[in-house]
Design an enzyme around this catalytic site. Structure first.
Site, PDB file in Angstrom:
ATOM      1  N   LYS A   1      58.046  55.082  45.384  1.00  0.00           N
ATOM      2  CA  LYS A   1      58.565  54.347  44.909  1.00  0.00           C
ATOM      3  C   LYS A   1      59.255  54.514  43.693  1.00  0.00           C
ATOM      4  O   LYS A   1      60.838  54.882  43.905  1.00  0.00           O
ATOM      5  CB  LYS A   1      56.771  55.123  44.378  1.00  0.00           C
ATOM      6  CG  LYS A   1      55.872  53.247  43.687  1.00  0.00           C
ATOM      7  CD  LYS A   1      55.167  53.329  44.655  1.00  0.00           C
ATOM      8  CE  LYS A   1      54.006  51.795  44.225  1.00  0.00           C
ATOM      9  NZ  LYS A   1      53.573  51.577  45.452  1.00  0.00           N
TER      10      LYS A   1
HETATM   11  P1  NAD Z   1      50.234  42.046  40.815  1.00  0.00           P
HETATM   12  O1  NAD Z   1      50.923  42.260  40.033  1.00  0.00           O
HETATM   13  O2  NAD Z   1      49.897  41.167  41.674  1.00  0.00           O
HETATM   14  O3  NAD Z   1      48.076  41.559  39.836  1.00  0.00           O
HETATM   15  C1  NAD Z   1      47.863  43.166  39.468  1.00  0.00           C
HETATM   16  C2  NAD Z   1      46.630  42.197  38.969  1.00  0.00           C
HETATM   17  O4  NAD Z   1      45.768  43.422  37.951  1.00  0.00           O
HETATM   18  C3  NAD Z   1      46.654  41.023  37.558  1.00  0.00           C
HETATM   19  O5  NAD Z   1      45.978  40.059  38.731  1.00  0.00           O
HETATM   20  C4  NAD Z   1      46.827  41.396  36.654  1.00  0.00           C
HETATM   21  O6  NAD Z   1      46.084  40.712  35.809  1.00  0.00           O
HETATM   22  C5  NAD Z   1      45.133  42.593  37.050  1.00  0.00           C
HETATM   23  N1  NAD Z   1      45.232  43.821  35.418  1.00  0.00           N
HETATM   24  C6  NAD Z   1      45.876  44.399  35.011  1.00  0.00           C
HETATM   25  N2  NAD Z   1      45.854  44.800  33.899  1.00  0.00           N
HETATM   26  C7  NAD Z   1      44.115  44.960  34.413  1.00  0.00           C
HETATM   27  C8  NAD Z   1      42.912  45.275  33.792  1.00  0.00           C
HETATM   28  N3  NAD Z   1      42.912  46.118  32.928  1.00  0.00           N
HETATM   29  N4  NAD Z   1      41.416  44.817  34.568  1.00  0.00           N
HETATM   30  C9  NAD Z   1      41.858  43.790  34.970  1.00  0.00           C
HETATM   31  N5  NAD Z   1      43.340  43.349  35.835  1.00  0.00           N
HETATM   32  C10 NAD Z   1      44.285  43.948  35.241  1.00  0.00           C
HETATM   33  O7  NAD Z   1      49.933  43.637  41.690  1.00  0.00           O
HETATM   34  P2  NAD Z   1      49.227  43.994  43.324  1.00  0.00           P
HETATM   35  O8  NAD Z   1      50.482  44.097  44.418  1.00  0.00           O
HETATM   36  O9  NAD Z   1      48.165  43.606  43.507  1.00  0.00           O
HETATM   37  O10 NAD Z   1      48.795  45.646  43.108  1.00  0.00           O
HETATM   38  C11 NAD Z   1      47.487  45.982  42.177  1.00  0.00           C
HETATM   39  C12 NAD Z   1      47.213  47.346  42.707  1.00  0.00           C
HETATM   40  O11 NAD Z   1      47.119  47.644  44.397  1.00  0.00           O
HETATM   41  C13 NAD Z   1      48.803  48.265  42.249  1.00  0.00           C
HETATM   42  O12 NAD Z   1      47.927  49.102  41.999  1.00  0.00           O
HETATM   43  C14 NAD Z   1      49.669  48.230  43.383  1.00  0.00           C
HETATM   44  O13 NAD Z   1      49.702  49.940  43.184  1.00  0.00           O
HETATM   45  C15 NAD Z   1      48.562  48.280  44.656  1.00  0.00           C
HETATM   46  N6  NAD Z   1      48.907  47.716  46.609  1.00  0.00           N
HETATM   47  C16 NAD Z   1      49.331  47.034  46.150  1.00  0.00           C
HETATM   48  C17 NAD Z   1      50.010  46.576  47.159  1.00  0.00           C
HETATM   49  C18 NAD Z   1      50.816  45.634  47.701  1.00  0.00           C
HETATM   50  O14 NAD Z   1      50.742  45.157  48.745  1.00  0.00           O
HETATM   51  N7  NAD Z   1      50.763  44.303  46.585  1.00  0.00           N
HETATM   52  C19 NAD Z   1      50.129  47.414  48.565  1.00  0.00           C
HETATM   53  C20 NAD Z   1      49.382  49.326  48.070  1.00  0.00           C
HETATM   54  C21 NAD Z   1      48.805  49.295  47.156  1.00  0.00           C
END
Ligand code: NAD
Length: 433
Positions: free
Chosen positions: A123
């Site tokens: 990461k």
């Molecule tokens: P992103 O930046 O695209 O979106 C994050 C979202 O969460 C945004 O809409 C933001 O406004 C919202 N957010 C942040 N804090 C918040 C809160 N306290 N309450 C409500 N909403 C809140 O990120 P993402 O890629 O969608 O990642 C989200 C999660 O999924 C992370 O934990 C990431 O590690 C995990 N993840 C992502 C992927 C991927 O392919 N992008 C894969 C596996 C896991």
């Protein structure tokens, strides 16, 4: 006779308790301990997982648009490479810390083992607030960060991907910078790229689609119909928004969604495509007028059958775990449930489908992208989705079987499966020298 001084009960403040709960690495090690204890595995097979293989901290100087120099701190952590090259996303966020990056790298090792991809875990992250930076500043920061970690990464060593606040454009800059340093195009150095430069069809939606596939397997295993349940999804970014669209597209009632500006609730079901349109126009969803508004910190307590946390870590803690009404939690985010909350939910009979299974759709299609880049031959979206469905269904059922047979929760079952696979690799490779 010595007089005994009364022992004062140790009182820790709410802030201290929350800080302890939010310690991702501690949470990861508790999960490892539980799985090791249950499997009774030899210590030498597990001991190395308590350490990260390599940790790189870099400074990233950037000339900002106003001519001033700002130095950002960035990290790349390779937790383990016993099963193959390291793999994991890059996060841009003000709260990035080395401890958090280490925990996320550990979970990547476990996740790749759970879905049987030939990867270890990594990461990375940069402490920054991308919301306050221009595109030019973000590009310069990304390129300098990539150059600083360039000797660490590579298609055979460590393959970054998008995570919170990074996207296909950031991956394009990373791929371009690495390729310039190598002197030739190296598409396989990162995944999550746009299709035009070696990205895979279906990668953008893959994590959200995976959350849906896993929930569909859950419904089948637990004997309920998806058309009859309600779903609440926290976070409306890559994972949450795509999951909401795919659930709604399959006729599942999405009653609530949220982003950092707040939540929306409609017990009859939201018009998800309309919320997506609103977000595109306004940047956030908090002020969407066609639904009841819910404060972000009360979101996980809303009435629903399935809760999908898809925002950040530690949104479900001992503060709110007892108030959750959902029967099932499908973890779209990484580490959304603290160790303490996990215990409360177990006690209450709420089934948690863990992150290392539920959000593995993203890394699985990243793997497909890497394979396609290496062979320079690309598949269509139908093939991608079919292969993704097959891998996730198989992994879900392997874990569900352990859950039933060994009478353990789904998280422990997933860690047991991952540890068996990692243990086998360690045993075969041995310890060098
Ligand atoms: P992103 O930046 O695209 O979106 C994050 C979202 O969460 C945004 O809409 C933001 O406004 C919202 N957010 C942040 N804090 C918040 C809160 N306290 N309450 C409500 N909403 C809140 O990120 P993402 O890629 O969608 O990642 C989200 C999660 O999924 C992370 O934990 C990431 O590690 C995990 N993840 C992502 C992927 C991927 O392919 N992008 C894969 C596996 C896991």
């Amino acid at each position: 006779m010595a007089t005994k001084t009364p022992v004062k009960p140790s009182v820790i403040s709410v802030e201290q308790r929350e800080a302890m709960e939010a310690d991702g690495w501690r949470q990861a090690m508790v999960q490892l301990d539980r799985a090791q204890a249950k499997l009774g595995m030899e210590q030498f097979l597990v001991e190395r997982l308590r350490y990260c293989k390599r940790i790189l901290t870099v400074s990233v100087p950037v000339v900002m648009d106003d001519g001033t120099l700002k130095v950002f701190e960035g990290y790349r952590v390779q937790h383990n490479t016993d099963r193959g090259p390291a793999k994991g996303g890059i996060r841009y966020h003000p709260q990035v810390s080395l401890n958090e990056v280490k925990a996320l790298a550990f979970w990547m090792t476990m996740k790749c083992a759970v879905v049987e991809l030939p990867y270890g875990g990594a990461k990375g992250g940069v402490i920054c607030d991308p919301k306050t930076m221009s595109q030019h500043e973000l590009e310069r920061m990304t390129r300098r960060f990539t150059s600083e970690i360039s000797s660490f990464i590579g298609p055979d060593r460590d393959i970054p991907a998008p995570d919170v606040n990074t996207n296909p454009q950031v991956m394009s800059w990373m791929m371009d910078t690495y390729s310039h340093l190598a002197g030739h195009a190296v598409p396989g150095v990162v995944t999550g790229k746009p299709i035009e430069i070696g990205g895979s069809r279906g990668r953008v939606e893959a994590t959200g689609r995976g959350v849906f596939y896993i929930t569909r397997e859950l419904a089948q295993a637990e004997g309920f119909e998806l058309s009859k349940v309600s779903v609440a999804i926290q976070g409306f970014g890559n994972v949450g928004m795509n999951a909401a669209r795919i659930f709604a597209g399959h006729g599942v009632k999405v009653v609530a969604v949220s982003d950092v500006t707040g939540g929306l609730y409609d017990k009859k079901g939201l018009d998800v495509e309309d919320v997506v349109r609103w977000q595109k126009e306004h940047g956030t969803i908090g002020a969407y007028p066609e639904a009841e508004r819910v404060p972000a910190d009360k979101f996980v307590e809303l009435p629903c059958d399935i809760l999908v946390p898809a925002a950040m870590e530690n949104e479900i803690t001992q503060r709110n775990a007892a108030k959750i009404k959902a029967k099932y939690i499908v973890e779209g985010a990484n580490g959304p449930t603290s160790t303490e909350a996990d215990a409360i939910l177990r006690e209450r009979g709420v089934m948690v489908v863990p992150d290392i299974l539920a959000n593995a759709g993203g890394v699985t299609v990243s793997y497909f992208e890497w394979v396609q880049d290496i062979q320079a031959y690309f598949w269509n979206e139908k093939e991608i989705n079919a292969k993704l469905q097959e891998i996730l269904a198989r992994s879900f059922n392997e874990i569900y079987e352990i859950h039933k047979k060994d009478k353990v929760d789904m998280r422990l079952a997933a860690f047991m499966l991952a540890l068996r696979r990692l243990g086998a690799a360690v045993r075969l490779r041995g310890v060098f020298p």
